[in-house]
Design a protein around this motif. Structure first.
Motif, PDB file in Angstrom:
ATOM      1  N   GLU A 125     -12.142   9.086 -65.475  1.00  0.00           N
ATOM      2  CA  GLU A 125     -11.744  10.492 -65.235  1.00  0.00           C
ATOM      3  C   GLU A 125     -11.989  11.393 -66.660  1.00  0.00           C
ATOM      4  O   GLU A 125     -12.127  10.976 -67.735  1.00  0.00           O
ATOM      5  N   THR A 157      -9.537  -3.899 -61.104  1.00  0.00           N
ATOM      6  CA  THR A 157      -8.348  -3.022 -61.203  1.00  0.00           C
ATOM      7  C   THR A 157      -7.657  -3.216 -62.731  1.00  0.00           C
ATOM      8  O   THR A 157      -6.871  -2.408 -63.030  1.00  0.00           O
ATOM      9  N   GLU A 201      -4.069   4.463 -54.965  1.00  0.00           N
ATOM     10  CA  GLU A 201      -4.028   5.440 -55.706  1.00  0.00           C
ATOM     11  C   GLU A 201      -5.485   5.665 -56.550  1.00  0.00           C
ATOM     12  O   GLU A 201      -5.756   6.801 -57.070  1.00  0.00           O
ATOM     13  N   ASN A 202      -6.293   4.822 -56.434  1.00  0.00           N
ATOM     14  CA  ASN A 202      -7.593   4.922 -57.092  1.00  0.00           C
ATOM     15  C   ASN A 202      -8.987   4.832 -56.219  1.00  0.00           C
ATOM     16  O   ASN A 202     -10.213   4.866 -56.671  1.00  0.00           O
ATOM     17  N   LYS A 236     -11.921   6.818 -56.923  1.00  0.00           N
ATOM     18  CA  LYS A 236     -12.650   6.383 -57.956  1.00  0.00           C
ATOM     19  C   LYS A 236     -13.949   5.332 -57.821  1.00  0.00           C
ATOM     20  O   LYS A 236     -14.607   5.207 -58.547  1.00  0.00           O
ATOM     21  N   TRP A 282      -2.794  -0.026 -56.173  1.00  0.00           N
ATOM     22  CA  TRP A 282      -3.845   0.478 -57.177  1.00  0.00           C
ATOM     23  C   TRP A 282      -5.090   1.012 -56.304  1.00  0.00           C
ATOM     24  O   TRP A 282      -5.543   2.184 -56.594  1.00  0.00           O
ATOM     25  N   VAL A 310     -15.757   1.646 -61.101  1.00  0.00           N
ATOM     26  CA  VAL A 310     -14.719   2.646 -60.957  1.00  0.00           C
ATOM     27  C   VAL A 310     -15.141   3.710 -61.928  1.00  0.00           C
ATOM     28  O   VAL A 310     -15.573   3.611 -63.195  1.00  0.00           O
TER      29      VAL A 310
END
Length: 106
Positions: free
Chosen positions: A106, A57, A87-88, A91, A84, A103
């Protein structure tokens, strides 16, 4: 013999290619259980989970003093890691080459 090897590989693949989100959640949940439900966890598991979450993270915290043992993450850090993830999570993926959760950029 080939059938046996294929059957063995087929049964091992799910363990090898674990879901990245599941791995993340397992580590976070283990720490949350210790913090909120007072479950015990071995120190190596605590250290590994904490390091994984910090690395994945980028959310870290200052350790209290100069301890060699891992200091348990404060409540606000556990909540930040959970936020985190929410939201992610899309990914996260399993990097087969590095054999770790990674991860996507983007």
């Amino acid at each position: 013999m080939r059938f046996f090897i294929l059957l063995l590989l087929f049964n091992l693949l799910p363990a090898i290619a674990q879901n990245a989100q599941e791995i993340f959640l397992n580590k976070l949940t283990a720490l949350e259980k210790v913090a909120y439900e007072k479950h015990e966890i071995d120190m190596s598991g605590l250290y590994e989970a904490r390091g994984f979450l910090i690395e994945t993270t980028g959310i870290t915290y200052e350790l209290e003093g100069t301890f060699e043992f891992p200091v348990f993450p404060p409540d606000h850090i556990l909540k930040a890691w959970r936020a985190w993830f929410e939201e992610n999570k899309y990914k996260l993926y399993w990097d087969a080459q590095k054999k770790t959760v990674a991860v996507r950029k983007e």
